[in-house]
Write an enzyme that holds these catalytic residues in place. Structure first.
Site, PDB file in Angstrom:
ATOM      1  N   ASP A 119       0.840  -1.192   0.000  1.00 60.62           N
ATOM      2  CA  ASP A 119       0.000   0.000   0.000  1.00 60.62           C
ATOM      3  C   ASP A 119       0.878   1.247   0.000  1.00 60.62           C
ATOM      4  OD1 ASP A 119      -2.461   1.261  -0.038  1.00 60.62           O
ATOM      5  OD2 ASP A 119      -2.583   1.399   2.141  1.00 60.62           O
ATOM      6  N   TYR A 121       1.099   5.770  -0.547  1.00 59.59           N
ATOM      7  CA  TYR A 121       0.689   6.955   0.223  1.00 59.59           C
ATOM      8  C   TYR A 121       0.934   8.157  -0.686  1.00 59.59           C
ATOM      9  CZ  TYR A 121       0.903   9.660   4.718  1.00 59.59           C
ATOM     10  OH  TYR A 121       0.693  10.499   5.800  1.00 59.59           O
ATOM     11  N   HIS A 126      -3.802  14.121   0.727  1.00 59.68           N
ATOM     12  CA  HIS A 126      -4.015  13.194   1.847  1.00 59.68           C
ATOM     13  C   HIS A 126      -2.862  13.272   2.845  1.00 59.68           C
ATOM     14  CE1 HIS A 126      -4.987   9.591   4.118  1.00 59.68           C
ATOM     15  NE2 HIS A 126      -3.820   9.074   3.797  1.00 59.68           N
ATOM     16  N   ARG A 135       0.357  15.984  13.353  1.00 63.43           N
ATOM     17  CA  ARG A 135       1.565  16.726  13.743  1.00 63.43           C
ATOM     18  C   ARG A 135       1.308  18.214  13.522  1.00 63.43           C
ATOM     19  NH1 ARG A 135       3.275  12.534  10.484  1.00 63.43           N
ATOM     20  NH2 ARG A 135       3.502  13.968   8.737  1.00 63.43           N
ATOM     21  N   GLU A 193     -10.538   3.996   3.413  1.00 60.52           N
ATOM     22  CA  GLU A 193      -9.611   4.739   2.568  1.00 60.52           C
ATOM     23  C   GLU A 193      -9.942   4.392   1.122  1.00 60.52           C
ATOM     24  OE1 GLU A 193      -5.514   4.160   3.825  1.00 60.52           O
ATOM     25  OE2 GLU A 193      -5.789   5.587   5.474  1.00 60.52           O
ATOM     26  N   GLU A 195      -9.136   4.002  -2.496  1.00 57.65           N
ATOM     27  CA  GLU A 195      -7.892   3.823  -3.235  1.00 57.65           C
ATOM     28  C   GLU A 195      -8.149   3.127  -4.565  1.00 57.65           C
ATOM     29  OE1 GLU A 195      -4.530   2.284  -1.194  1.00 57.65           O
ATOM     30  OE2 GLU A 195      -5.207   2.944   0.789  1.00 57.65           O
ATOM     31  N   ASP A 227      -9.245   0.417   1.750  1.00 60.18           N
ATOM     32  CA  ASP A 227      -8.261   0.034   2.761  1.00 60.18           C
ATOM     33  C   ASP A 227      -8.838   0.381   4.141  1.00 60.18           C
ATOM     34  OD1 ASP A 227      -5.907  -0.592   4.097  1.00 60.18           O
ATOM     35  OD2 ASP A 227      -5.025   1.380   3.715  1.00 60.18           O
ATOM     36  N   ARG A 231      -8.437   3.526  13.180  1.00 60.44           N
ATOM     37  CA  ARG A 231      -7.495   4.613  13.514  1.00 60.44           C
ATOM     38  C   ARG A 231      -6.973   4.531  14.936  1.00 60.44           C
ATOM     39  NH1 ARG A 231      -6.102   5.782   8.543  1.00 60.44           N
ATOM     40  NH2 ARG A 231      -7.859   6.441   7.269  1.00 60.44           N
ATOM     41  N   GLN A 234      -4.378   1.719  15.049  1.00 56.18           N
ATOM     42  CA  GLN A 234      -3.222   2.175  14.273  1.00 56.18           C
ATOM     43  C   GLN A 234      -2.374   3.196  15.044  1.00 56.18           C
ATOM     44  OE1 GLN A 234      -4.530   3.813  10.517  1.00 56.18           O
ATOM     45  NE2 GLN A 234      -2.474   4.423   9.880  1.00 56.18           N
ATOM     46  N   TYR A 238       1.683   2.035  15.680  1.00 60.34           N
ATOM     47  CA  TYR A 238       2.430   2.182  14.425  1.00 60.34           C
ATOM     48  C   TYR A 238       3.847   2.741  14.557  1.00 60.34           C
ATOM     49  CZ  TYR A 238       2.270   7.220  13.462  1.00 60.34           C
ATOM     50  OH  TYR A 238       2.495   8.561  13.487  1.00 60.34           O
ATOM     51  N   LYS A 247      -4.832  -2.200  10.051  1.00 61.16           N
ATOM     52  CA  LYS A 247      -5.164  -2.354   8.640  1.00 61.16           C
ATOM     53  C   LYS A 247      -5.399  -3.815   8.244  1.00 61.16           C
ATOM     54  CE  LYS A 247      -3.730   1.921   7.150  1.00 61.16           C
ATOM     55  NZ  LYS A 247      -4.457   2.794   6.229  1.00 61.16           N
ATOM     56  N   THR A 251      -9.096  -5.791   3.573  1.00 60.07           N
ATOM     57  CA  THR A 251      -8.917  -4.842   2.475  1.00 60.07           C
ATOM     58  C   THR A 251      -9.850  -5.316   1.369  1.00 60.07           C
ATOM     59  OG1 THR A 251      -6.582  -4.602   3.060  1.00 60.07           O
ATOM     60  CG2 THR A 251      -7.243  -3.827   0.876  1.00 60.07           C
ATOM     61  N   THR A 340      -4.611   6.468  -0.134  1.00 63.10           N
ATOM     62  CA  THR A 340      -5.879   7.197  -0.103  1.00 63.10           C
ATOM     63  C   THR A 340      -5.873   8.318  -1.131  1.00 63.10           C
ATOM     64  OG1 THR A 340      -5.917   6.785   2.255  1.00 63.10           O
ATOM     65  CG2 THR A 340      -7.480   8.419   1.411  1.00 63.10           C
ATOM     66  N   GLU A 354     -10.076  12.456   7.347  1.00 61.88           N
ATOM     67  CA  GLU A 354      -9.955  13.791   6.749  1.00 61.88           C
ATOM     68  C   GLU A 354     -11.311  14.489   6.641  1.00 61.88           C
ATOM     69  OE1 GLU A 354      -7.031  13.461   3.151  1.00 61.88           O
ATOM     70  OE2 GLU A 354      -7.749  11.465   3.670  1.00 61.88           O
TER      71      GLU A 354
END
Lengths: 406, 406
Positions: A119, A121, A126, A135, A193, A195, A227, A231, A234, A238, A247, A251, A340, A354
């Site tokens: 997968d 990114y 995104h 962050r 997600e 995708e 996907d 959250r 994760q 992670y 995850k 899928t 995503t 999001e």
């Protein structure tokens, strides 16, 4: 209406012809056949090939797409050309008509045996959204490597399921910053997600990277991919080795694989690159590597987002070149997700994370508010691409319902 | 010496009987057979089963271990009991002797088709060493989740290779903190990770976690595993989604899978737990979950480390329970690595990263200094475990030579 007379403008007309694997009505689900979609029918491609004495029966009269995937680009194009003839030339139509099944009568299966699942990114929107959410104090919402390489990781291929499969809400550990210790229970932040998945046909040799320009030699086609992501699980697990149980529970992929050959009119240039790329990723001299796929995401039938695939910063060809540049080999059935898909506007975001800004701004659905998914919610993604002569090329939908663990 | 007369104390005597897949001398490598190792011979197990009229020919006369793996715990134990008879009872020995091949004459293959490959991070000494090297200013060298769950991630199953396979030095992007932009080239920090790999036999259902106590029902056996790692590629790519190209170019496993049934005498309690565990990971009421495996790592024949597996904080049973607690299913052929095995002393570290403290203190080998691996270096890991009656149970070696990309 006779099954061949697909309505004008149908996104699954003879210009499309995606591949899947089905069981006919009344048969055991172990009875699997390669099917080609035409409008709201499925052609039993192996039976048609046999009836016509086609040499392609050897790759079509199979219970999975893997033999066709392994046959390589020349065969893919030849088979597609043959199929186009079977469903358009009257003499052929007459022979293959008995092998058409109403789509509503068949059971669809996972169309190929998944080898490795990776997968990526690749949407800048995104990645920036996620960076800002998690962050908020960072100087740059992207990590320093983001514009230099397509970030990716391996996922669990054994839990790739076909569209329509219920998704059991996963349990696991989570820990809020204020919790003293982690707690265990069903995820309370279950997400999606949106995708696009790319399906590898032709394998490659260990130690031999695949160049950007060889993308079409190795990749057979694409599908929609959800996907599913927990959250809360994760977030706690992670660091430092990446997503794992958040995850790996499921899928979902669409039942139909759209061959790249059906998408020639959808090819577009990716966004302008803001950073110089190392030669193995530099696609400035290549054919356009993007695909103009218009995705739609609905929860319980209510459209919540329309992410545009054309804006993805990294192309599928770049992802393939990156994935193999260290010498890693490809196998028939390898699947890789784009990451995503999110566009620049609020209405184009491909995850609830999001869309609701990490739950702060719940969606208003006809049946109530949604920060994350509730049990019983059905998530459905559809998409189309520009095709020849102003037609649309439909991608198969990917849908799944969230169910509690019993 | 007759092939059955294994020297007293041989770690591959009738108390061991690991499984592999081989091609006999002079045959095509497509001609693959299940073999059982006895001393320095390989028994063609399928041919022996047929000659004796054994019902287990159905799982042994195969080109891979997968059918045996899928057969489940009862069959595993019954087959092992039968094999023990074939190589110890004189009347059976006479029948099966023609099916013994000198080990030196055969070609060994990857013994099973790898489904998903997961790698863990279960040695506290290793995790603390890595933390101190890469986050020297952190208050705690472990991440906050480390003592609460066995951290893991998915790796590339398509590049799992059998012992003896050359490993092509991977190329990729790297960026030193002082570099303005990443550069591309062959890795200059190629490393090893000494691990133990666990092989899943019995699958599980999607949505159904596997409990701690069901470990022996699902896991068939173990092998040695070298998780080759390009530290420079890994350092630049791994934030935020974990290791990818720094690991995916090759993972080597021993040609022999040692059944758990051969390791009953090696079971030991894991280290005392310093943090309370959530119920699904709490093994305080279970059989001892650790294994006393004594590993040895050599570069070009010179032993550089002896990592003790008995000190691993997380057991293989805990890893299995964690991996499935979200409902993820298991498939026959799933492989999971323990994570680098490192003991508390300098001489017990399972990677060059730790042995040389990120290159600061190169090893002094007879043929020169080593911070990381050089082209031509041959890395060999061996191991043994305490067996019945004071015997040792040998694990198959895992060896590989580093070669430049041509």
């Amino acid at each position: 209406m006779p099954p061949f007379d697909v309505p004008e403008g149908d996104p699954f007309g003879p210009h499309n012809l995606p591949y899947g694997v089905f069981s006919p009505a009344g048969s055991d689900s172990a009875e699997r056949r390669v099917g080609v979609r035409l409008g709201d029918h499925v052609l039993d491609a192996g039976a048609a090939a046999r009836a016509l004495g086609s040499p392609y029966a050897s790759v079509l009269a199979r219970p999975t797409l893997n033999p066709l995937l392994a046959a390589g680009r020349t065969v893919w194009s030849d088979v597609r050309r043959a199929l186009t003839g079977w469903v358009t030339v009257p003499a052929h139509r007459q022979v293959v008509e008995p092998f058409l099944h109403p789509l509503s009568s068949v059971t669809m299966h996972l169309p190929f045996e998944v080898a490795d699942y990776v997968d990526f990114y690749a949407s800048e929107n995104h990645a920036r959204n996620v960076g800002q959410i998690f962050r908020p104090d960072a100087a740059d919402s992207l990590t320093p490597n983001w514009k230099h390489l397509p970030i990716g990781y391996h996922g669990r291929s054994g839990t790739v399921v076909v569209s329509g499969t219920d998704v059991v809400r996963p349990s696991g550990q989570r820990k809020a910053p204020t919790d003293e210790a982690p707690v265990f229970g069903p995820s309370v932040r279950l997400d999606i997600e949106a995708e696009v998945g790319f399906v590898v046909g032709t394998p490659s040799e260990l130690g031999r990277p695949v160049a950007l320009g060889d993308f079409q030699e190795h990749v057979f086609g694409l599908c929609l991919l959800n996907d599913w992501s927990a959250r809360d699980i994760q977030a706690w697990e992670y660091v430092p080795l990446g997503p794992f149980l958040g995850k790996s529970f499921a899928t979902s992929v669409s039942a139909w694989i759209t061959p790249l050959d059906a998408l020639d009119d959808a090819r577009v240039a990716p966004p302008a690159r803001t950073h110089a790329l190392l030669p193995y990723l530099d696609d400035s001299g290549e054919e356009p590597g993007g695909y103009d796929l218009r995705i739609s995401v609905a929860i319980n039938g209510h459209v919540v987002s329309e992410p545009p695939f054309s804006g993805m910063y990294w192309t599928a060809a770049q992802q393939l070149a990156h994935m193999t540049v260290n010498g890693a080999s490809l196998r028939t059935g390898d699947l890789y997700g784009s990451g995503t898909v999110s566009g620049p506007t609020e209405r184009e975001r491909g995850s609830l994370l999001e869309l609701t800004w990490n739950g702060r701004d719940p969606l208003e659905l006809p049946d109530g508010k949604r920060a994350f998914l509730e049990d019983g919610d059905v998530v459905t993604m559809t998409a189309w691409a520009p095709g020849p002569n102003g037609l649309r090329v439909g991608l198969g939908e990917v849908t799944g319902r969230v169910v509690p663990r019993d």
